[in-house]
Design a protein around this motif. Sequence first.
Motif, short mmCIF file in Angstrom:
data_model
loop_
_atom_site.label_atom_id
_atom_site.label_comp_id
_atom_site.label_asym_id
_atom_site.label_seq_id
_atom_site.Cartn_x
_atom_site.Cartn_y
_atom_site.Cartn_z
N PRO A 130 -11.65 19.53 3.91
CA PRO A 130 -10.79 19.93 5.02
C PRO A 130 -10.62 18.78 6.01
CG PRO A 130 -13.01 20.74 5.40
CD PRO A 130 -13.05 19.98 4.09
N ILE A 131 -9.39 18.45 6.31
CA ILE A 131 -9.06 17.38 7.25
C ILE A 131 -8.89 18.01 8.64
CG2 ILE A 131 -7.38 15.60 7.84
CD1 ILE A 131 -6.57 15.64 4.83
N ALA B 172 0.86 -1.18 0.00
CA ALA B 172 0.00 0.00 0.00
C ALA B 172 0.89 1.23 0.00
CB ALA B 172 -0.93 0.00 1.21
N ARG B 173 1.03 1.84 -1.14
CA ARG B 173 1.88 3.01 -1.28
C ARG B 173 1.04 4.18 -1.78
NH1 ARG B 173 5.25 -0.74 -4.50
NH2 ARG B 173 6.64 -1.87 -3.09
N LEU B 174 1.37 5.37 -1.30
CA LEU B 174 0.62 6.56 -1.69
C LEU B 174 1.58 7.67 -2.06
CD1 LEU B 174 -2.31 7.84 -1.76
CD2 LEU B 174 -1.68 8.90 0.42
N ARG B 175 1.32 8.28 -3.19
CA ARG B 175 2.09 9.45 -3.62
C ARG B 175 1.42 10.70 -3.06
NH1 ARG B 175 6.50 12.37 -5.77
NH2 ARG B 175 5.62 14.37 -6.36
N VAL B 176 2.10 11.36 -2.11
CA VAL B 176 1.62 12.62 -1.55
C VAL B 176 2.37 13.75 -2.24
CG1 VAL B 176 1.42 14.02 0.53
CG2 VAL B 176 1.07 11.54 0.66
N GLY B 177 1.64 14.62 -2.91
CA GLY B 177 2.28 15.69 -3.66
C GLY B 177 2.61 16.91 -2.83
N ALA B 178 1.76 17.22 -1.83
CA ALA B 178 1.97 18.39 -0.99
C ALA B 178 1.07 18.30 0.23
CB ALA B 178 1.68 19.69 -1.77
N LEU B 179 1.42 19.08 1.26
CA LEU B 179 0.62 19.18 2.48
C LEU B 179 0.43 20.65 2.81
CD1 LEU B 179 2.56 16.61 4.73
CD2 LEU B 179 0.47 16.16 3.43
N TYR B 180 -0.75 20.98 3.35
CA TYR B 180 -1.02 22.35 3.80
C TYR B 180 -1.79 22.33 5.11
CZ TYR B 180 0.43 23.93 -0.82
OH TYR B 180 1.17 24.18 -1.94
N LEU B 181 -1.50 23.30 5.96
CA LEU B 181 -2.28 23.54 7.16
C LEU B 181 -2.97 24.89 7.04
CD1 LEU B 181 0.15 22.35 10.01
CD2 LEU B 181 -1.71 21.07 8.92
N ASN B 182 -4.18 24.98 7.62
CA ASN B 182 -5.02 26.15 7.45
C ASN B 182 -5.57 26.59 8.79
OD1 ASN B 182 -7.16 27.98 6.63
ND2 ASN B 182 -7.12 27.00 4.62
N LYS B 183 -5.71 27.90 8.99
CA LYS B 183 -6.29 28.42 10.22
C LYS B 183 -7.79 28.19 10.29
CE LYS B 183 -4.95 32.30 12.00
NZ LYS B 183 -4.64 33.73 12.20
N ALA B 184 -8.42 27.95 9.14
CA ALA B 184 -9.87 27.79 9.11
C ALA B 184 -10.29 26.46 9.71
CB ALA B 184 -10.38 27.90 7.67
N PRO B 185 -11.42 26.42 10.42
CA PRO B 185 -11.92 25.14 10.96
C PRO B 185 -12.37 24.23 9.83
CG PRO B 185 -13.53 26.87 11.29
CD PRO B 185 -12.30 27.54 10.78
N PRO B 186 -12.43 22.91 10.09
CA PRO B 186 -12.80 21.95 9.04
C PRO B 186 -14.30 21.91 8.78
CG PRO B 186 -12.40 20.79 11.09
CD PRO B 186 -12.07 22.24 11.35
N THR B 187 -14.82 22.99 8.19
CA THR B 187 -16.25 23.09 7.87
C THR B 187 -16.43 22.80 6.39
OG1 THR B 187 -16.53 24.75 9.59
CG2 THR B 187 -18.29 24.55 7.95
#
Length: 261
Positions: free
Chosen positions: A188-189, A59-74
């Motif tokens: 949004p995670i 089980a392999r996954l290609r992750v291209g990028a990650l981001y964090l956001n100040k907004a709540p996960p709505t």
Amino acid sequence: MSAARRLPLLAALALAACGSTEGDLITFTASGAGPADAVAGQPLTFTNQQGWTVTLDRARLRVGALYLNKAPPTVGQQTSNCVSPGLYTAQVTTGRIVDALDPAPQPFPVPGEGTSEPAQSGEVWLTGGPVDATDDRTTIADFAGTAVRGAEAVTFEGQVTIGQNRAVPPDPVRPGASPLCKQRIVTPIPASLRLAPGTGLLVRVDPRVWFTGVDFGQLPVDPLAPALRRFPDRTDGQPSINLYNGLRSRLGTYAFEPVAP
């Protein structure tokens, strides 16, 4: 929109943070990993909602990028634009392939950058290139294993790409409402964390969620290789639809964790 195009957005936020008491400009190490209860070098076995006992050998996954956001996960805040509402606080723009059967951190090749302001949500980009590319033949997920339910046993494998094979037909009433880039961004995670100088960022990938709703008995049989069933690389049929939905689930599939210095 490519990852590079979002750099000015975060840079502006970082510069503002440097002059405030809320956050500092930071760089941080970033890693990907499988679930914490996985055992490196061993298959991962679980039972899904369809009653199949699944053993993942790969089980392999290609992750291209990650981001964090100040907004709540709505969820309702999402728009047709692939830039989420709110302010980005951190980014990792150079991707890697994550072995989702290995619980040990697997470093991304380039450190992330951002601010120490708190984040409430995150994004995982499933890309092999620019997120707004008209096509992308990169293998995003690569997996293989067996599934058993009662007397029925299935050996399976598959690869997932997110290119024109995942494009949503245009809606004449709302043209542009479903751009291909939205298929490549899981958001949004939920991600309630705050990076501090010296802190790292870990994103865990749980491949069990990919197969939560999959009925392996409905996988098509290849007459040339009847002992092996392959997931079609398109959003068609119960197994492939549920696999794709699990891969892109914002709940359960991905988890962001801070790593203490």
